[in-house]
Motif scaffolding. Structure first.
Motif, mmCIF file in Angstrom:
data_model
loop_
_atom_site.group_PDB
_atom_site.id
_atom_site.type_symbol
_atom_site.label_atom_id
_atom_site.label_comp_id
_atom_site.label_asym_id
_atom_site.label_seq_id
_atom_site.Cartn_x
_atom_site.Cartn_y
_atom_site.Cartn_z
ATOM 1 N N LEU A 1 5.537 -5.494 -0.492
ATOM 2 C CA LEU A 1 4.408 -5.153 0.228
ATOM 3 C C LEU A 1 3.027 -4.302 -0.377
ATOM 4 O O LEU A 1 2.522 -3.726 0.348
ATOM 5 N N PHE A 2 2.975 -4.510 -1.578
ATOM 6 C CA PHE A 2 1.758 -4.028 -2.424
ATOM 7 C C PHE A 2 0.800 -4.945 -2.220
ATOM 8 O O PHE A 2 0.908 -6.427 -2.184
ATOM 9 N N ILE A 3 -0.419 -4.428 -2.801
ATOM 10 C CA ILE A 3 -1.429 -5.436 -2.417
ATOM 11 C C ILE A 3 -1.447 -6.650 -3.549
ATOM 12 O O ILE A 3 -0.989 -6.541 -4.423
ATOM 13 N N LEU B 1 -3.976 -13.616 7.132
ATOM 14 C CA LEU B 1 -3.268 -13.013 5.968
ATOM 15 C C LEU B 1 -1.896 -13.358 6.042
ATOM 16 O O LEU B 1 -1.061 -12.604 6.769
ATOM 17 N N PRO B 2 -1.362 -14.764 5.961
ATOM 18 C CA PRO B 2 -0.157 -14.995 6.025
ATOM 19 C C PRO B 2 1.017 -14.069 5.909
ATOM 20 O O PRO B 2 2.024 -14.162 6.549
ATOM 21 N N THR B 3 1.125 -13.626 4.518
ATOM 22 C CA THR B 3 2.152 -12.778 4.238
ATOM 23 C C THR B 3 2.227 -11.529 5.049
ATOM 24 O O THR B 3 3.320 -11.008 5.507
ATOM 25 N N VAL B 4 1.138 -10.951 5.096
ATOM 26 C CA VAL B 4 0.970 -9.629 6.084
ATOM 27 C C VAL B 4 1.552 -9.863 7.682
ATOM 28 O O VAL B 4 2.422 -9.283 8.066
ATOM 29 N N GLU C 1 15.997 6.860 16.510
ATOM 30 C CA GLU C 1 14.354 6.874 16.500
ATOM 31 C C GLU C 1 14.323 5.626 15.116
ATOM 32 O O GLU C 1 14.881 5.918 14.147
ATOM 33 N N CYS C 2 13.253 4.784 15.330
ATOM 34 C CA CYS C 2 12.745 4.093 14.166
ATOM 35 C C CYS C 2 11.457 3.611 14.334
ATOM 36 O O CYS C 2 11.046 3.735 15.380
ATOM 37 N N GLY C 3 10.918 3.093 13.279
ATOM 38 C CA GLY C 3 9.416 2.956 13.303
ATOM 39 C C GLY C 3 9.159 1.248 12.786
ATOM 40 O O GLY C 3 9.841 0.730 12.122
ATOM 41 N N ILE C 4 7.484 1.304 12.927
ATOM 42 C CA ILE C 4 7.052 -0.116 12.257
ATOM 43 C C ILE C 4 5.860 0.504 11.651
ATOM 44 O O ILE C 4 4.763 0.703 12.305
ATOM 45 N N HIS C 5 5.846 0.174 10.152
ATOM 46 C CA HIS C 5 4.830 0.900 9.258
ATOM 47 C C HIS C 5 4.381 -0.496 8.865
ATOM 48 O O HIS C 5 4.782 -0.806 7.477
ATOM 49 N N TYR C 6 3.259 -1.072 8.883
ATOM 50 C CA TYR C 6 2.278 -0.791 10.221
ATOM 51 C C TYR C 6 1.813 -1.834 10.671
ATOM 52 O O TYR C 6 2.127 -2.757 10.424
ATOM 53 N N LYS C 7 1.090 -1.639 11.838
ATOM 54 C CA LYS C 7 0.380 -2.617 12.305
ATOM 55 C C LYS C 7 -0.824 -3.237 11.304
ATOM 56 O O LYS C 7 -1.814 -2.381 10.987
ATOM 57 N N PRO C 8 -0.836 -4.454 10.991
ATOM 58 C CA PRO C 8 -2.103 -4.993 10.145
ATOM 59 C C PRO C 8 -3.255 -4.586 10.451
ATOM 60 O O PRO C 8 -3.567 -4.635 11.564
ATOM 61 N N SER D 1 -4.381 -5.170 4.314
ATOM 62 C CA SER D 1 -4.253 -4.796 5.613
ATOM 63 C C SER D 1 -2.898 -4.104 5.812
ATOM 64 O O SER D 1 -3.062 -3.343 6.964
ATOM 65 N N LEU D 2 -1.720 -4.145 5.171
ATOM 66 C CA LEU D 2 -0.768 -3.348 5.715
ATOM 67 C C LEU D 2 -0.706 -1.895 5.164
ATOM 68 O O LEU D 2 -0.083 -1.496 4.052
ATOM 69 N N THR D 3 -1.257 -1.265 5.761
ATOM 70 C CA THR D 3 -1.485 0.236 5.735
ATOM 71 C C THR D 3 -1.692 1.070 6.897
ATOM 72 O O THR D 3 -2.168 0.313 7.907
ATOM 73 N N TYR D 4 -1.760 2.550 6.941
ATOM 74 C CA TYR D 4 -2.219 3.153 8.179
ATOM 75 C C TYR D 4 -3.624 2.911 8.150
ATOM 76 O O TYR D 4 -4.561 2.641 7.356
ATOM 77 N N ILE D 5 -4.061 2.883 9.418
ATOM 78 C CA ILE D 5 -5.435 2.867 9.991
ATOM 79 C C ILE D 5 -6.399 3.860 8.972
ATOM 80 O O ILE D 5 -7.485 3.661 8.937
ATOM 81 N N ALA D 6 -5.850 5.116 8.615
ATOM 82 C CA ALA D 6 -6.512 6.196 7.960
ATOM 83 C C ALA D 6 -7.212 5.382 6.590
ATOM 84 O O ALA D 6 -8.394 5.818 6.475
ATOM 85 N N SER D 7 -6.648 4.600 5.908
ATOM 86 C CA SER D 7 -7.252 3.854 4.868
ATOM 87 C C SER D 7 -8.522 3.296 5.268
ATOM 88 O O SER D 7 -9.441 3.255 4.304
ATOM 89 N N TYR D 8 -8.369 2.426 6.412
ATOM 90 C CA TYR D 8 -9.660 1.904 6.677
ATOM 91 C C TYR D 8 -10.886 2.736 7.331
ATOM 92 O O TYR D 8 -11.926 2.529 6.929
ATOM 93 N N GLN D 9 -10.138 3.543 8.019
ATOM 94 C CA GLN D 9 -11.119 4.350 8.655
ATOM 95 C C GLN D 9 -12.110 5.382 7.663
ATOM 96 O O GLN D 9 -13.230 5.773 7.535
#
Length: 370
Positions: free
Chosen positions: A107-109, A333-336, A313-320, A80-88
């Motif tokens: 943060l690996f599967i 998905l408790p850890t995510v 600047e800082c970021g949040i990678h990624y919204k689950p 779940s913790l990946t950019y939306i591109a993987s899902y799309q």
């Protein structure tokens, strides 16, 4: 201090000259430069696998999924913790992405959670190289073999990285890279599929050119097919000569890029390791070229606001993805969900000056009163 950017493209005169040379030829589509870029990647990786360049990293993933010839009710396991591109990319191929939790330290599967998500419809697993790390990939292949699954490596952030002393892309089933503007090397926009599966490779080659069979060879000769057949859905996903020209020059600089990014990461590692309220991810940092540098802290939101107030600047990678409406799950998905509130991405780009990085670290320490 001026704004310290989280990420940015870094292009030199060599890339500009290469683009002008393509413009002067007046052949801007897919041709000789794309062929050269593919061969250059293959030579860099020292692999016998096919390298097929496409328009984006997302299109690389999409075509990789489509090449597996899955049915509409088939499923692919994906963190779940990946950019939306993987899902799309998965859903664009009319296949169902099944959200999986991640390991807290990398943060690996999480393969233990992946086991819970297995069904008779599971046909593949997409392992994401989060923050350029593929630590855990060997176990994914064992898991895939045990469950008769294909493996797609979402290595969008991992070009140039190593795993067990071998460059990512040399071994494995289907590996997908991204060359967008802020990746380890860029071609402006672009991606590549690397595979030793001849059927998959040919499917990807044809599909990037609207499904026209064997059109790649013609394009590389500055021609195109006029009398052809199409058997599968295709897309305009080919890479242009303009983008390939940029990529060729960027690839020549990969050693310099690696050195610079490792210098940045090593400075963060050395100067943040003793801060009790910050957790560094459990990566083999010597093996990777960090596209992004992610830390964890339970005071993420407050730290982020403080850094932004200091023009950092800082970021949040990624919204689950399982929290998004399109891909919402009926299970937690408790850890995510836990790490999503903790992860913060610090500036890590090639033009980051030493004094800027020092200021980032100083500001973090100020926040924690260190």
């Amino acid at each position: 201090m001026n704004k310290i950017r989280l990420s940015k493209s870094t292009i030199g005169q060599e890339e500009k000259n290469a683009v002008m040379a393509v413009l002067d030829k007046e052949y801007l589509g897919m041709g000789e430069e794309v062929n050269i870029f593919e061969k250059s990647i293959k030579e860099y990786l020292k692999t016998s696998k096919e390298v097929i360049c496409v328009s984006t990293g997302t299109s690389a993933l999409h075509l990789a999924v489509e090449a597996l010839d899955l049915d509409c009710d088939d499923e692919i396991l994906v963190p779940s913790l990946t950019y939306i591109a993987s899902y799309q990319a998965i859903s664009a191929a009319n296949v169902k992405p099944v959200s999986v939790d991640v390991c807290e330290d990398t943060l690996f599967i999480d393969l233990n959670d992946a086991k819970k998500r297995l069904t008779s419809k599971t046909k593949a697993i997409m392992a994401v190289h989060y923050a350029s790390s593929s630590k855990g990939m060997n176990e994914v292949y064992v898991f895939a073999k045990e469950n008769n699954l294909r493996v797609i490596e979402d290595a969008a952030q991992a070009f140039g990285c190593q795993r067990d002393g071998t460059k990512v892309g040399v071994e494995g089933d289907i590996i997908c890279f991204s060359f967008d503007g802020i990746k380890n090397i860029t071609s402006g926009e672009g991606g590549a599929v690397v595979t030793g599966d001849e059927y998959v490779a040919q499917r990807v080659k044809d599909a990037r050119l609207l499904g026209v069979e064997k059109d790649t060879e013609k394009r590389y000769q500055g021609q195109r097919s006029w009398d052809f057949d199409v058997k599968h859905q295709g897309y305009r996903y080919h890479m242009s000569n303009i983008f390939a020209a940029i990529g060729i020059e960027q690839l020549k600089k990969i050693d310099t890029i690696e050195k610079k990014r490792k210098e940045i990461v090593n400075y963060y590692l050395e100067n943040l390791k003793n801060l009790e309220e910050i957790t560094i991810l459990n990566f083999d940092y010597d093996d990777i070229i960090s596209h992004i540098f992610v830390i964890k802290t339970t005071k993420r939101d407050a730290l982020r606001e403080y850094l932004l107030s200091k023009n950092i600047e800082c970021g949040i990678h990624y919204k689950p993805n399982h929290l998004l409406s399109k891909y919402a799950t009926q299970y937690p998905l408790p850890t995510v969900e836990k790490v999503y509130d903790q992860i913060l991405t610090l500036p890590c780009q090639l033009d980051l000056m030493k004094e800027e990085q020092e200021f980032v670290v100083k500001t973090i320490k100020e926040f924690f009163n260190v």
